[in-house]
Write a protein that holds these residues in place. Sequence first.
Motif, PDB file in Angstrom:
ATOM      1  N   LEU A 271     -10.488  12.200  -5.649  1.00 15.89           N
ATOM      2  CA  LEU A 271     -10.559  11.299  -6.796  1.00 15.89           C
ATOM      3  C   LEU A 271      -9.634  10.101  -6.626  1.00 15.89           C
ATOM      4  N   PHE A 272      -8.485  10.319  -6.002  1.00 16.40           N
ATOM      5  CA  PHE A 272      -7.554   9.219  -5.729  1.00 16.40           C
ATOM      6  C   PHE A 272      -8.178   8.221  -4.759  1.00 16.40           C
ATOM      7  N   GLU A 273      -8.752   8.721  -3.680  1.00 21.84           N
ATOM      8  CA  GLU A 273      -9.369   7.824  -2.691  1.00 21.84           C
ATOM      9  C   GLU A 273     -10.472   6.988  -3.329  1.00 21.84           C
ATOM     10  N   ARG A 274     -11.249   7.608  -4.208  1.00 20.41           N
ATOM     11  CA  ARG A 274     -12.320   6.858  -4.871  1.00 20.41           C
ATOM     12  C   ARG A 274     -11.743   5.808  -5.813  1.00 20.41           C
ATOM     13  N   ALA A 275     -10.719   6.173  -6.591  1.00 15.55           N
ATOM     14  CA  ALA A 275     -10.127   5.240  -7.554  1.00 15.55           C
ATOM     15  C   ALA A 275      -9.369   4.109  -6.873  1.00 15.55           C
ATOM     16  N   ALA A 276      -8.684   4.409  -5.778  1.00 17.25           N
ATOM     17  CA  ALA A 276      -7.851   3.401  -5.098  1.00 17.25           C
ATOM     18  C   ALA A 276      -8.682   2.424  -4.270  1.00 17.25           C
ATOM     19  N   ARG A 277      -9.863   2.831  -3.851  1.00 18.46           N
ATOM     20  CA  ARG A 277     -10.772   1.954  -3.084  1.00 18.46           C
ATOM     21  C   ARG A 277     -10.067   1.239  -1.931  1.00 18.46           C
ATOM     22  N   GLY A 278      -9.255   1.993  -1.195  1.00 17.38           N
ATOM     23  CA  GLY A 278      -8.607   1.431  -0.019  1.00 17.38           C
ATOM     24  C   GLY A 278      -7.305   0.697  -0.277  1.00 17.38           C
ATOM     25  N   ARG A 279      -6.931   0.515  -1.543  1.00 12.64           N
ATOM     26  CA  ARG A 279      -5.657  -0.161  -1.844  1.00 12.64           C
ATOM     27  C   ARG A 279      -4.464   0.734  -1.546  1.00 12.64           C
ATOM     28  N   HIS A 280      -4.679   2.042  -1.607  1.00 14.69           N
ATOM     29  CA  HIS A 280      -3.658   3.041  -1.310  1.00 14.69           C
ATOM     30  C   HIS A 280      -4.343   4.178  -0.566  1.00 14.69           C
ATOM     31  N   THR A 281      -3.566   5.024   0.093  1.00 18.75           N
ATOM     32  CA  THR A 281      -4.132   6.144   0.840  1.00 18.75           C
ATOM     33  C   THR A 281      -3.598   7.460   0.280  1.00 18.75           C
TER      34      THR A 281
ATOM     35  N   MET B 250       0.845  -1.176   0.000  1.00 18.15           N
ATOM     36  CA  MET B 250       0.000   0.000   0.000  1.00 18.15           C
ATOM     37  C   MET B 250       0.890   1.238   0.000  1.00 18.15           C
ATOM     38  N   ALA B 251       0.570   2.163  -0.893  1.00 20.51           N
ATOM     39  CA  ALA B 251       1.327   3.409  -0.989  1.00 20.51           C
ATOM     40  C   ALA B 251       0.498   4.560  -0.427  1.00 20.51           C
ATOM     41  N   HIS B 252       1.206   5.581   0.040  1.00 23.16           N
ATOM     42  CA  HIS B 252       0.544   6.811   0.506  1.00 23.16           C
ATOM     43  C   HIS B 252       1.008   7.950  -0.392  1.00 23.16           C
TER      44      HIS B 252
ATOM     45  N   GLU C 196      -0.327   2.620 -11.812  1.00 20.56           N
ATOM     46  CA  GLU C 196       1.108   2.432 -11.596  1.00 20.56           C
ATOM     47  C   GLU C 196       1.385   1.866 -10.202  1.00 20.56           C
ATOM     48  N   LEU C 197       0.721   2.425  -9.198  1.00 22.62           N
ATOM     49  CA  LEU C 197       0.935   1.965  -7.825  1.00 22.62           C
ATOM     50  C   LEU C 197       0.449   0.533  -7.640  1.00 22.62           C
ATOM     51  N   ASP C 198      -0.673   0.192  -8.267  1.00 23.42           N
ATOM     52  CA  ASP C 198      -1.169  -1.192  -8.204  1.00 23.42           C
ATOM     53  C   ASP C 198      -0.152  -2.145  -8.823  1.00 23.42           C
ATOM     54  N   ALA C 199       0.420  -1.758  -9.972  1.00 24.33           N
ATOM     55  CA  ALA C 199       1.410  -2.604 -10.646  1.00 24.33           C
ATOM     56  C   ALA C 199       2.671  -2.752  -9.796  1.00 24.33           C
ATOM     57  N   GLU C 200       3.115  -1.662  -9.181  1.00 23.94           N
ATOM     58  CA  GLU C 200       4.303  -1.724  -8.324  1.00 23.94           C
ATOM     59  C   GLU C 200       4.045  -2.611  -7.106  1.00 23.94           C
ATOM     60  N   THR C 201       2.855  -2.512  -6.543  1.00 25.48           N
ATOM     61  CA  THR C 201       2.500  -3.338  -5.382  1.00 25.48           C
ATOM     62  C   THR C 201       2.475  -4.815  -5.780  1.00 25.48           C
ATOM     63  N   ALA C 202       1.868  -5.116  -6.932  1.00 23.93           N
ATOM     64  CA  ALA C 202       1.800  -6.496  -7.383  1.00 23.93           C
ATOM     65  C   ALA C 202       3.185  -7.061  -7.675  1.00 23.93           C
TER      66      ALA C 202
END
Length: 139
Positions: A21-31, A1-3, A127-133
Amino acid sequence: MAHVLFVCLHNAGRSQMSQALFERAARGRHTAGSAGTTPAERVHPEVVEVMDELGIDLAGRTPRALDRAMAEHADVVVTMGCGDECPYIPGKRYIDWDLQDPKGLPTDRVRAIRDEIGGRVDRLVGELDAETAASQPRD
């Protein structure tokens, strides 16, 4: 999880839209958080209006002053027009988004800025989802 920390001058327009918009798009995967180098008293009314069109209520948010601890906590700092006033923390990833300040602009122009931010936020979350994966251990 990235902040991610979104920073602009007054924390009353671009950075507030970006965080929401970030909070809505990330749906809790990032903050995310947001701040301004010289915070305003309230979120710009034209920003509240166009975000309300998407079902996002910014009317109750209060602009916050940027401090070094916020930047130190972030994995990514997205700056929007604050230039040299934004603190530089070695080892942090910085991204600068060249976006017009929506204060006082007509609704259609604020809507266009909102939509531009939305596209940039979606790409950043991807990008953050890909880096996390990629950092997850494989079996």
